[in-house]
Design a protein around this motif. Sequence first.
Motif, mmCIF file in Angstrom:
data_model
loop_
_atom_site.group_PDB
_atom_site.id
_atom_site.type_symbol
_atom_site.label_atom_id
_atom_site.label_comp_id
_atom_site.label_asym_id
_atom_site.label_seq_id
_atom_site.Cartn_x
_atom_site.Cartn_y
_atom_site.Cartn_z
ATOM 1 N N ALA A 79 -3.978 -10.458 -10.813
ATOM 2 C CA ALA A 79 -2.585 -10.714 -11.168
ATOM 3 C C ALA A 79 -2.239 -11.741 -12.273
ATOM 4 C CB ALA A 79 -2.065 -11.259 -9.744
ATOM 5 N N PRO A 80 -1.102 -11.531 -12.704
ATOM 6 C CA PRO A 80 -1.194 -12.282 -14.312
ATOM 7 C C PRO A 80 -1.221 -13.946 -13.947
ATOM 8 C CG PRO A 80 0.874 -11.038 -13.728
ATOM 9 C CD PRO A 80 -0.058 -10.713 -12.528
ATOM 10 N N VAL A 81 -0.144 -14.587 -13.048
ATOM 11 C CA VAL A 81 -0.105 -15.752 -12.768
ATOM 12 C C VAL A 81 -1.351 -16.694 -11.957
ATOM 13 C CG1 VAL A 81 1.541 -17.627 -12.213
ATOM 14 C CG2 VAL A 81 2.486 -15.357 -13.178
ATOM 15 N N SER A 82 -1.337 -15.930 -10.840
ATOM 16 C CA SER A 82 -2.195 -16.713 -9.788
ATOM 17 C C SER A 82 -3.704 -16.291 -10.168
ATOM 18 C CB SER A 82 -1.817 -16.309 -8.323
ATOM 19 O OG SER A 82 -2.221 -15.058 -8.013
ATOM 20 N N GLY A 83 -4.075 -14.995 -10.558
ATOM 21 C CA GLY A 83 -5.530 -14.651 -10.642
ATOM 22 C C GLY A 83 -5.925 -14.026 -9.333
ATOM 23 N N SER A 84 -4.946 -13.621 -8.229
ATOM 24 C CA SER A 84 -5.006 -13.134 -7.084
ATOM 25 C C SER A 84 -5.441 -11.830 -7.247
ATOM 26 C CB SER A 84 -4.020 -13.308 -6.218
ATOM 27 O OG SER A 84 -3.695 -14.718 -6.019
ATOM 28 N N PRO A 85 -6.482 -11.097 -6.579
ATOM 29 C CA PRO A 85 -6.868 -9.758 -6.587
ATOM 30 C C PRO A 85 -5.632 -8.813 -6.439
ATOM 31 C CG PRO A 85 -8.395 -10.855 -5.576
ATOM 32 C CD PRO A 85 -7.367 -11.817 -5.622
ATOM 33 N N ARG A 86 -5.296 -7.849 -7.626
ATOM 34 C CA ARG A 86 -4.281 -7.047 -7.406
ATOM 35 C C ARG A 86 -5.085 -5.424 -7.256
ATOM 36 N NH1 ARG A 86 -0.472 -6.981 -12.918
ATOM 37 N NH2 ARG A 86 -2.508 -6.600 -13.814
ATOM 38 N N LEU A 87 -4.942 -5.069 -6.142
ATOM 39 C CA LEU A 87 -5.764 -3.887 -5.885
ATOM 40 C C LEU A 87 -5.214 -2.612 -6.637
ATOM 41 C CD1 LEU A 87 -5.698 -4.402 -1.910
ATOM 42 C CD2 LEU A 87 -7.315 -5.212 -3.751
ATOM 43 N N THR A 88 -6.063 -1.777 -7.204
ATOM 44 C CA THR A 88 -5.676 -0.740 -8.134
ATOM 45 C C THR A 88 -5.040 0.343 -7.026
ATOM 46 O OG1 THR A 88 -7.544 -1.346 -9.399
ATOM 47 C CG2 THR A 88 -6.821 1.183 -9.523
ATOM 48 N N GLY A 89 -4.138 1.211 -7.823
ATOM 49 C CA GLY A 89 -3.311 2.139 -6.878
ATOM 50 C C GLY A 89 -2.611 1.578 -5.761
ATOM 51 N N ALA A 90 -2.153 0.216 -5.687
ATOM 52 C CA ALA A 90 -1.056 -0.144 -4.793
ATOM 53 C C ALA A 90 0.279 0.321 -5.214
ATOM 54 C CB ALA A 90 -1.075 -1.762 -4.765
ATOM 55 N N ALA A 91 1.217 0.501 -4.507
ATOM 56 C CA ALA A 91 2.486 1.047 -4.443
ATOM 57 C C ALA A 91 3.453 0.055 -5.295
ATOM 58 C CB ALA A 91 3.238 1.479 -3.358
ATOM 59 N N ALA A 92 3.083 -1.428 -5.075
ATOM 60 C CA ALA A 92 3.632 -2.413 -5.840
ATOM 61 C C ALA A 92 2.824 -3.844 -5.847
ATOM 62 C CB ALA A 92 5.165 -2.652 -5.221
ATOM 63 N N TRP A 93 3.227 -4.805 -6.328
ATOM 64 C CA TRP A 93 2.327 -6.061 -6.257
ATOM 65 C C TRP A 93 3.446 -7.209 -6.521
ATOM 66 C CZ3 TRP A 93 2.484 -9.021 -10.650
ATOM 67 C CH2 TRP A 93 2.585 -8.109 -11.755
ATOM 68 N N LEU A 120 0.856 -1.232 0.034
ATOM 69 C CA LEU A 120 -0.149 0.195 0.063
ATOM 70 C C LEU A 120 0.819 1.285 -0.018
ATOM 71 C CD1 LEU A 120 -3.142 -0.890 2.305
ATOM 72 C CD2 LEU A 120 -2.792 -1.158 -0.216
ATOM 73 N N GLY A 121 0.335 2.278 -0.692
ATOM 74 C CA GLY A 121 1.040 3.564 -0.831
ATOM 75 C C GLY A 121 0.379 4.543 -0.034
ATOM 76 N N ALA A 122 1.081 5.768 0.385
ATOM 77 C CA ALA A 122 0.438 6.845 1.281
ATOM 78 C C ALA A 122 -1.070 7.320 0.769
ATOM 79 C CB ALA A 122 1.478 7.881 1.333
ATOM 80 N N GLY A 123 -1.993 7.349 1.543
ATOM 81 C CA GLY A 123 -3.186 7.754 1.356
ATOM 82 C C GLY A 123 -4.037 6.510 1.145
ATOM 83 N N GLN A 124 -3.497 5.258 1.298
ATOM 84 C CA GLN A 124 -4.516 4.089 1.151
ATOM 85 C C GLN A 124 -4.608 3.432 2.684
ATOM 86 O OE1 GLN A 124 -2.320 1.541 -1.744
ATOM 87 N NE2 GLN A 124 -3.976 1.965 -2.837
ATOM 88 N N ASP A 125 -4.746 4.376 3.541
ATOM 89 C CA ASP A 125 -4.972 4.127 5.109
ATOM 90 C C ASP A 125 -6.442 3.227 4.893
ATOM 91 O OD1 ASP A 125 -3.717 6.669 4.572
ATOM 92 O OD2 ASP A 125 -3.655 6.830 6.568
ATOM 93 N N GLU A 126 -7.732 3.978 4.387
ATOM 94 C CA GLU A 126 -8.813 3.681 4.306
ATOM 95 C C GLU A 126 -9.034 2.236 3.819
ATOM 96 O OE1 GLU A 126 -11.310 4.292 6.356
ATOM 97 O OE2 GLU A 126 -9.901 6.169 6.998
ATOM 98 N N LEU A 127 -8.169 1.899 2.757
ATOM 99 C CA LEU A 127 -8.095 0.585 2.185
ATOM 100 C C LEU A 127 -7.652 -0.468 3.146
ATOM 101 C CD1 LEU A 127 -8.693 -1.047 -0.298
ATOM 102 C CD2 LEU A 127 -6.072 -0.287 -1.194
ATOM 103 N N CYS A 128 -6.654 0.005 3.942
ATOM 104 C CA CYS A 128 -6.045 -1.080 4.878
ATOM 105 C C CYS A 128 -7.025 -1.230 6.022
ATOM 106 C CB CYS A 128 -4.723 -0.256 5.557
ATOM 107 S SG CYS A 128 -4.162 -1.431 6.890
ATOM 108 N N ARG A 129 -7.762 -0.451 6.355
ATOM 109 C CA ARG A 129 -8.784 -0.671 7.558
ATOM 110 C C ARG A 129 -9.841 -1.524 7.116
ATOM 111 N NH1 ARG A 129 -7.695 5.288 8.166
ATOM 112 N NH2 ARG A 129 -6.727 5.556 10.152
#
Length: 200
Positions: free
Chosen positions: A138-152, A111-120
Motif C-alpha cells: 500500500a502506498p503510505v503504510s507499506g501494508s500488503p495490498r491483496l491482488t484482486g481485492a474489490a477495494a483497499w 474482498l470481492g465475489a470469488g475470493q472465498d478461499e482467500l478469506c478462509r
Amino acid sequence: MGHAGAAAAAVRYLGPGPVEPLPRPELRCVREDERAPVDPGEFRRVLGSFASGVTVITAPAADPSGPPAGFACQSFASLSLEPPLVCFMVGRTSTTWPRIARAGVFCVNVLGAGQDELCRAFAVSGADKFAGVAYDAAPVSGSPRLTGAAAWVDCTVHAVHTGGDHLIVVGRVNALGAPEEPSDPLLFHRGRFARLGPGL
C-alpha cells in the motif's frame, strides 16, 4: 452517561455550529454482574441475519525478517468523513492484533465475489497466511495490498477502544482506491459466504 446526557450530546452533534468534543468515556471491561441474559449461540444466530461485507486487515512485518500480519474481518465500517476514519473490531484474544498494533498501520482489503478461499486462508490461526498470495505494498503504510481485492483502504491506527471481548480499532485513512470497473462484493450471511443475486 444517562439518557439525558446522551440526548444533550445528540443535540450538540446535530445542532448548528462546530462540533464540541465530548468527555472521554470511561474505558473498562464488562463485569460479571453486568452480563446480559442472552445465550451466546442465540446471539450469533440472530445477528447472523445481518449480511456484511468481508475484508482482510493486513499490516507490514514489525520485524524486517518476519512475515506480514493479516486476518479475515467482517466487522468493518466507515466511521467519519471529516476527518476520514474507518474502524474494525478484533477479538482481545487475537494473536494477529498485537503485530498490527506494533506496526501502527494497516490496510483494509475489501474482498470481492470469488475470493472465498482467500478469506478462509486468512481466517486460519497460526498458518503462513501469505503463502501463495499475490500482493504489493500500500502506498503510505507499506501494508500488503491483496491482488484482486474489490477495494483497499490504507490507514494509520488512530485510536483503540474497549468493546467487551473485542477491541474497536479506529484508523485514519491516508490513501484508498478501487478498480475503475467495480466487482461484486463477497458477502457473509448466516454463517456462510454469499453473493449478490441477479439484477442487484
